[in-house]
Design a protein around this motif. Structure first.
Motif, PDB file in Angstrom:
ATOM      1  N   UNK A 495       0.847  -1.214   0.000  1.00 60.58           N
ATOM      2  CA  UNK A 495       0.000   0.000   0.000  1.00 60.58           C
ATOM      3  C   UNK A 495       0.872   1.250   0.000  1.00 60.58           C
ATOM      4  N   UNK A 496       1.913   1.233   0.857  1.00 53.67           N
ATOM      5  CA  UNK A 496       2.791   2.390   0.979  1.00 53.67           C
ATOM      6  C   UNK A 496       3.555   2.645  -0.316  1.00 53.67           C
ATOM      7  N   UNK A 497       3.954   1.559  -0.963  1.00 48.59           N
ATOM      8  CA  UNK A 497       4.667   1.717  -2.233  1.00 48.59           C
ATOM      9  C   UNK A 497       3.801   2.375  -3.288  1.00 48.59           C
ATOM     10  N   UNK A 498       2.538   1.906  -3.387  1.00 51.64           N
ATOM     11  CA  UNK A 498       1.622   2.517  -4.356  1.00 51.64           C
ATOM     12  C   UNK A 498       1.385   3.985  -4.010  1.00 51.64           C
ATOM     13  N   UNK A 499       1.217   4.246  -2.732  1.00 54.84           N
ATOM     14  CA  UNK A 499       0.966   5.633  -2.316  1.00 54.84           C
ATOM     15  C   UNK A 499       2.163   6.534  -2.641  1.00 54.84           C
ATOM     16  N   UNK A 500       3.381   6.039  -2.374  1.00 48.56           N
ATOM     17  CA  UNK A 500       4.591   6.815  -2.664  1.00 48.56           C
ATOM     18  C   UNK A 500       4.725   7.056  -4.165  1.00 48.56           C
ATOM     19  N   UNK A 501       4.410   6.019  -4.954  1.00 43.34           N
ATOM     20  CA  UNK A 501       4.490   6.163  -6.413  1.00 43.34           C
ATOM     21  C   UNK A 501       3.504   7.217  -6.907  1.00 43.34           C
ATOM     22  N   UNK A 502       2.269   7.176  -6.350  1.00 41.90           N
ATOM     23  CA  UNK A 502       1.262   8.180  -6.740  1.00 41.90           C
ATOM     24  C   UNK A 502       1.706   9.580  -6.341  1.00 41.90           C
ATOM     25  N   UNK A 503       2.236   9.722  -5.119  1.00 43.79           N
ATOM     26  CA  UNK A 503       2.683  11.048  -4.648  1.00 43.79           C
ATOM     27  C   UNK A 503       3.798  11.587  -5.536  1.00 43.79           C
ATOM     28  N   UNK A 504       4.747  10.707  -5.902  1.00 42.57           N
ATOM     29  CA  UNK A 504       5.854  11.146  -6.752  1.00 42.57           C
ATOM     30  C   UNK A 504       5.345  11.589  -8.119  1.00 42.57           C
ATOM     31  N   UNK A 505       4.412  10.815  -8.676  1.00 46.40           N
ATOM     32  CA  UNK A 505       3.852  11.188  -9.993  1.00 46.40           C
ATOM     33  C   UNK A 505       3.133  12.538  -9.912  1.00 46.40           C
ATOM     34  N   UNK A 506       2.336  12.699  -8.857  1.00 46.77           N
ATOM     35  CA  UNK A 506       1.601  13.968  -8.703  1.00 46.77           C
ATOM     36  C   UNK A 506       2.565  15.129  -8.595  1.00 46.77           C
ATOM     37  N   UNK A 507       3.636  14.952  -7.796  1.00 43.28           N
ATOM     38  CA  UNK A 507       4.634  16.016  -7.634  1.00 43.28           C
ATOM     39  C   UNK A 507       5.309  16.331  -8.960  1.00 43.28           C
TER      40      UNK A 507
END
Length: 667
Positions: A495-507
């Motif tokens: 879950x954390x990996x997906x969340x980090x990936x989404x945050x990085x993409x958004x940034x």
């Protein structure tokens, strides 16, 4: 009984105050009255008209009354229009418009818009002329100034002719109706001319059965003029009435009523000479000469044209257009009689005055073009200043927003530090008492590492509030924490990996103007999978792309996600556990319109049920607000960009839910 009397007294008092306010609002100031009186003298004594209006303007300026200054400037502009002083006409019209624009006075804006309408009409900018005239028309109607409404209605009908017969008739009839309400002879004649012009156009277009109606109408207008001539300021309208009647006789059934025709032209000629109305004089002489030429009475026609030439040459200011026309007619007569000597003489003079006429016409065209350019340049500059002002306000708000985010971040860091200290103290006490084994220490260290990472992501989340919904971030972090507490380490890491990936993409995407459609779809998939994990796989999703869609198309980033979030949070999430949710995202391309059509469809509870659940919820996410602003900016650049939201019903669509259609410009 006493209470009822008190209510009656209060009502009468309020009614009296309203009537007093209305009377005050319609009161004409001294400066405006003097300016109006000066304007009425523009035909009979132009020098006195200018003197009175300049004095009224100076009085308004000294008193500091901006409303009077705007109205007096508008009257002065219209007087200069009558005198063909173009520079002064433009100067005072734009001055009136600038002053009125800074006021909340409907009266000032109405007069200023009238002056600007005549200016734009003078420079052949018909669309802008209509815009200003219609603004003034609505304001005068609101103030019940029916005499002004009558004149504007007539002038608006002229601008719609030819090309829009229904609108010509509409505004001519409305102007005539307002004129009758005003009982102002000047306005009534102005409106009657518009109606008569409409009837004449119908006859010229082939409706010969309406010729008698048009002649009768103009004869009634002339009877009205004869009864009210002293009360009519616009003498040119009187002359035009006679000219229009004569033209109807000449173009009507043959043989024409020669006596009535010549009588109308004689009356027009007298008016033209008396008040120096070139167009009336020119039309009168031209129609008479044309009539005698068609009859074959060349000597009479020649005598008329020579009389007209002699009269023009005796004036201090020559009308080159009229002289060229008359010499052209004499040249035609000489050609018909085969008098080549006279033809050569007339042709030489015709060429002379025709060249002068051409020079004047060219100068007028250049003057109009220059005025139009200056006006457009001024409007563009004003728009630029307004845009700069809006940008400064946005930057100011952005600064406040960044400061608020930093302050919240500092508070959060302080609270984190405080609770961390307490945590370490408790942990130290716990280790001293229990002396846990190495496995427990490893679990605690792993837990601490995950919590530190979660805190770091939480801090980044606050810095990305404008791209990601705070509720979603809080729920995601809460789910991670719950998984850790349940010791479900593998799922927490996933879950954390997906969340980090989404945050990085958004940034990354937030710093880009456009991204490839393929990248946008990957971000959406990541986001939806996170939502599926959060909601225990309570819904499925499909992302469909037409084969014709190039996935390397450049589109604005982070535009679709807020609508997907709304579909999940307010449509699919409230569904009962027994019903499986379905989210379908479909992309297709419209190359001819340079658009990408994105359709977001869900089988959720629908808009009506969602609104009922949100009745007491005043929260509106920042991402939704920013998305609205981005859509508004896209509309300015591409009028085809749009957003449509529609509720699906079982009766009409075979299912419940909601469908959002987003037309996105392709870059």
């Amino acid at each position: 009984m006493r209470k009822k009397n008190n209510i009656t007294k209060v009502f009468l008092c309020l009614l009296f105050c309203w009537i007093s306010f209305s009377i005050k609002a319609q009161t004409v100031s001294t400066a405006e009255r003097i300016s109006s009186e000066g304007y009425s003298k523009r035909f009979t004594d132009s020098a006195a008209a200018l003197k009175m209006q300049i004095a009224a303007l100076q009085t308004a300026q000294k008193s500091g009354n901006k409303e009077d200054e705007a109205i007096c400037s508008a009257y002065l502009a219209l007087t200069h229009k009558r005198l063909l002083h173009f520079k002064e006409f433009m100067k005072y019209a734009e001055k009136a418009h600038d002053i009125a624009g800074s006021l909340k006075s409907d009266r000032a804006k109405a007069f200023a818009s009238t002056a600007m309408g005549y200016l734009k009409s003078y420079t052949d900018d018909k669309s802008q002329a209509l815009k200003f005239f219609l603004e003034a028309y609505a304001l005068f109607d609101k103030m019940q100034l029916y005499d002004q409404c009558a004149k504007l209605g007539a002038d608006i009908s002229y601008l719609f002719s030819p090309g829009s017969e229904s609108k010509v008739k509409k505004y001519a009839d409305e102007g005539f109706s307002y004129a009758e309400k005003s009982q102002n002879p000047e306005s009534i004649l102005h409106a009657r001319l518009a109606v008569g012009s409409y009837l004449s156009d119908l006859v010229a277009a082939g409706e010969t059965n309406r010729w008698k109606e048009a002649v009768t109408f103009f004869n009634e207008t002339i009877n009205f003029i004869e009864k009210n001539e002293e009360k009519i300021d616009s003498k040119s309208n009187i002359g035009i009435t006679y000219i229009n009647l004569a033209a109807l006789y000449m173009n009507g059934p043959k043989p024409i009523n020669e006596k009535a025709f010549l009588s109308a032209l004689e009356s027009a000629l007298v008016i033209g000479k008396k008040y120096g109305l070139k167009n009336v004089y020119r039309s009168s002489m031209g129609l008479r000469g044309q009539f005698y030429v068609e009859k074959g009475e060349y000597r009479t026609a020649e005598s008329l044209f020579k009389e007209g030439i002699f009269y023009q040459l005796s004036l201090p200011y020559k009308d080159n257009y009229l002289l060229a026309t008359f010499y052209g007619c004499l040249k035609d007569i000489a050609a018909k009689e085969k008098d080549y000597k006279a033809y050569l003489e007339y042709d030489t003079l015709f060429m002379k005055y025709n060249q002068l006429k051409y020079d004047e016409s060219t100068q007028q065209i250049l003057q109009n073009a220059d005025a139009k350019y200056e006006s457009e340049k001024k409007v563009t500059r004003i728009q630029q200043l307004e845009q700069e002002n809006k940008l400064q306000k946005k930057n100011k708000l952005l600064g406040y927003g960044i400061s608020a985010v930093l302050l919240i971040g500092l508070i959060f860091m302080y609270r984190s530090y405080y609770f961390r200290q307490r945590y370490h103290q408790k942990r130290e006490d716990f280790l001293q008492q229990q002396q846990t084994n190495t496995d427990l220490k490893m679990e605690l260290l792993e837990k601490e590492t995950l919590e530190n990472l979660a805190e770091k992501l939480s801090l980044e989340r606050r810095l990305l509030q404008s791209q990601m919904d705070p509720h979603f971030i809080f729920n995601a972090l809460g789910n991670i924490q719950g998984m850790m507490l349940r010791k479900d380490t593998d799922l927490a890491v996933l879950y954390l990996g997906k969340f980090a990936k989404l945050s990085r993409r958004v940034l990354e995407h937030s710093r880009m103007e456009t991204i490839a459609l393929e990248e946008e779809i990957q971000t959406l998939e990541n986001y939806i999978e996170l939502q599926q994990l959060r909601l225990n796989q309570s819904f499925d999703y499909q992302i469909q792309c037409d084969e014709s869609v190039d996935q390397q198309l450049q589109v604005p980033p982070l535009l679709i996600q807020p609508f997907i979030e709304n579909a999940i949070e307010h449509g699919l999430k409230p569904l009962p556990s027994s019903q499986k949710g379905l989210l379908i995202i479909h992309f297709k391309e419209k190359p001819d319109e340079n658009l990408l059509i994105c359709t977001i469809k869900d089988n959720g509870i629908g808009l009506t049920a969602s609104r009922k659940q949100k009745t007491n919820d005043s929260h509106r996410s920042l991402s939704t607000k920013i998305t609205d602003e981005r859509l508004m900016l896209m509309l300015k650049d591409n009028s085809e960009a749009k957003l449509e939201v529609r509720e699906l019903t079982t009766n009409h669509d075979g299912q419940q839910g909601c469908i959002v259609t987003l037309s996105i410009p392709i870059f």
